[in-house]
Design a protein around this motif. Structure first.
Motif, short mmCIF file in Angstrom:
data_model
loop_
_atom_site.label_atom_id
_atom_site.label_comp_id
_atom_site.label_asym_id
_atom_site.label_seq_id
_atom_site.Cartn_x
_atom_site.Cartn_y
_atom_site.Cartn_z
N GLY A 219 93.45 -40.99 -28.82
CA GLY A 219 92.44 -41.77 -29.54
C GLY A 219 91.27 -40.90 -29.97
N GLY A 220 90.85 -39.99 -29.08
CA GLY A 220 89.78 -39.06 -29.44
C GLY A 220 90.20 -38.12 -30.56
N MET A 221 91.46 -37.67 -30.50
CA MET A 221 91.97 -36.78 -31.54
C MET A 221 92.14 -37.49 -32.89
SD MET A 221 92.33 -33.65 -30.68
CE MET A 221 93.35 -33.18 -32.08
N SER A 222 92.37 -38.80 -32.84
CA SER A 222 92.63 -39.54 -34.08
C SER A 222 91.43 -39.54 -35.02
CB SER A 222 93.04 -40.98 -33.77
OG SER A 222 91.92 -41.75 -33.36
N ILE A 223 90.23 -39.27 -34.48
CA ILE A 223 89.05 -39.26 -35.35
C ILE A 223 88.59 -37.85 -35.69
CG2 ILE A 223 88.23 -41.57 -34.75
CD1 ILE A 223 86.26 -40.22 -32.80
N ALA A 224 89.36 -36.83 -35.27
CA ALA A 224 88.98 -35.45 -35.60
C ALA A 224 88.95 -35.25 -37.11
CB ALA A 224 89.95 -34.46 -34.95
N TYR A 225 90.00 -35.72 -37.79
CA TYR A 225 90.05 -35.60 -39.25
C TYR A 225 89.77 -36.94 -39.92
CZ TYR A 225 91.33 -30.96 -40.88
OH TYR A 225 91.30 -29.64 -41.26
N SER A 226 89.22 -37.87 -39.15
CA SER A 226 88.94 -39.20 -39.69
C SER A 226 87.55 -39.61 -39.23
CB SER A 226 90.03 -40.17 -39.20
OG SER A 226 89.76 -41.48 -39.63
N GLN A 227 87.36 -40.89 -38.97
CA GLN A 227 86.08 -41.38 -38.48
C GLN A 227 86.32 -42.74 -37.82
OE1 GLN A 227 83.18 -41.18 -37.57
NE2 GLN A 227 82.38 -39.27 -38.39
N VAL A 228 85.31 -43.21 -37.10
CA VAL A 228 85.36 -44.59 -36.61
C VAL A 228 84.74 -45.49 -37.67
CG1 VAL A 228 85.56 -44.16 -34.14
CG2 VAL A 228 83.32 -43.97 -35.23
N GLY A 229 84.42 -46.73 -37.32
CA GLY A 229 83.99 -47.64 -38.38
C GLY A 229 82.94 -48.65 -37.96
#
Length: 360
Positions: A249-259
């Motif tokens: 889950g932490g890695m999923s926002i490395a090239y993305s973002q939260v909202g």
């Protein structure tokens, strides 16, 4: 097109009992006998010899118990750095954070501020850190925040709640030992697990989504569903999988973002001191318009585990207090762009955010 060259945690150990290897892992990193390792440990472990007796203190090493009662503050980082500088003649060999997201974020921030001039608040934002941090190790004792793998350290400053997002923030070493999470209270387990779940929903539904983020987000979401909705896992299996869900889950926002949930939760945290995990839950209760499937799944998880979410926390607030929370939320522009798109300022109005906060 210019792509961001992101750093990752360069070394990680996973496994039950792997905490016992900490001494062997950090020994080669000791600069000299007078350059201490500083251990920042959640004070919930004070008197817990099962953990504290295994902390490999030597020479001039220092163990500091830190309360995780409140979200980490820039002023707290500055105080810790000053304490360390005044107590030790030599720059530390490293900082080791043992605890949840609060302690891990403090460890990352202290490691940065020991090599960078000024105050922690000066570095809140994106890519403001110029000098590499000292060696720092993260050892999570609760799973879900993703702080062990992220390139940010979320701090409440005098003007905002915002991370030190930089290439020098990620840990040099992480030890993932699921045994360390065995005594986490159930409500805290849920709130922090939902931080991971919300990471996934916001990343997978965002405009920044790409195959890199998607691969991590989908795996974390799959694990969250198994942990929080199935009845097939033993306690040990659940703990192992939640630790990996947090990582993914932490890695999923490395090239993305939260909202939306994270942006509004930061407002609650800044004004009311609401802790991040439960803050996300409080906000997510009301985000059907933005994440309909995610909210429905979240509510099924909450109901299954019989978790009570605080209500009425904004009931007594005045207009100027709503304005403070709205200002904090709106300042997180990359989160809104990921959630809504480049035209988010035409969609997200102050009135809309106030109406949402008033439901909480």
């Amino acid at each position: 097109m210019s792509y961001k060259n992101y750093p990752m945690v360069s070394r990680v150990v996973f496994g039950r009992g792997s905490f016992n290897q900490l001494g062997d892992i950090i020994a080669p990193k000791r600069l000299n006998r007078k350059a201490p390792f500083i251990f920042l440990v959640d004070d919930v472990f004070k008197g817990n010899s099962d953990l504290t007796a295994r902390i490999p203190l030597a020479y001039d090493d220092q163990l500091l118990y830190i309360s995780a009662e409140h979200e980490p503050k820039t002023s707290q980082v500055d105080e810790l750095v000053e304490n360390i500088i005044l107590t030790h003649k030599d720059r530390p060999s490293g900082i080791i954070g043992i605890g949840g997201g609060t302690i891990l974020d403090l460890a990352k921030a202290v490691a940065i501020m020991l090599t960078n001039e000024g105050e922690a608040k000066d570095y809140q934002g994106w890519d403001l850190v110029k000098t590499p941090a000292i060696y720092h190790v993260g050892i999570p004792t609760i799973s879900g925040t993703g702080a062990e793998v992220s390139r940010t350290t979320i701090l409440t400053g005098p003007e905002r709640k915002l991370g030190i997002n930089s290439d020098y923030t990620p840990f040099d070493q992480v030890i993932l030992d699921p045994e360390l999470t065995k005594d986490v209270p159930k409500d805290q387990w849920f709130y922090t697990g939902m931080d991971c779940f919300v990471h996934c929903i916001e990343s997978l539904n965002g405009t920044y989504l790409n195959a890199f983020s998607q691969s991590y987000g989908e795996k974390a979401l799959e694990l969250c569903k198994e942990i929080f909705l199935s009845d097939n896992l033993s306690d040990e299996e659940s703990a192992d999988k939640l630790m990996m869900a947090s990582w993914h889950g932490g890695m999923s926002i490395a090239y993305s973002q939260v909202g939306v949930a994270h942006a509004m939760s930061y407002g609650l945290g800044y004004l009311l001191g609401i802790k991040h995990g439960v803050g996300n839950c409080i906000v997510f209760e009301h985000l059907e318009d933005y994440y309909p499937e995610g909210v429905a799944m979240y509510k099924a998880m909450r109901k299954k585990h019989n978790i009570t979410i605080p209500k009425g926390i904004c009931a007594e607030l005045h207009d100027d207090e709503f304005d403070i929370m709205i200002d904090v939320a709106l300042s997180l522009e990359p989160l809104w762009e990921n959630a809504i798109g480049k035209n988010w300022k035409q969609v997200i109005t102050r009135a809309k955010l106030k109406a949402l906060y008033q439901k909480m």
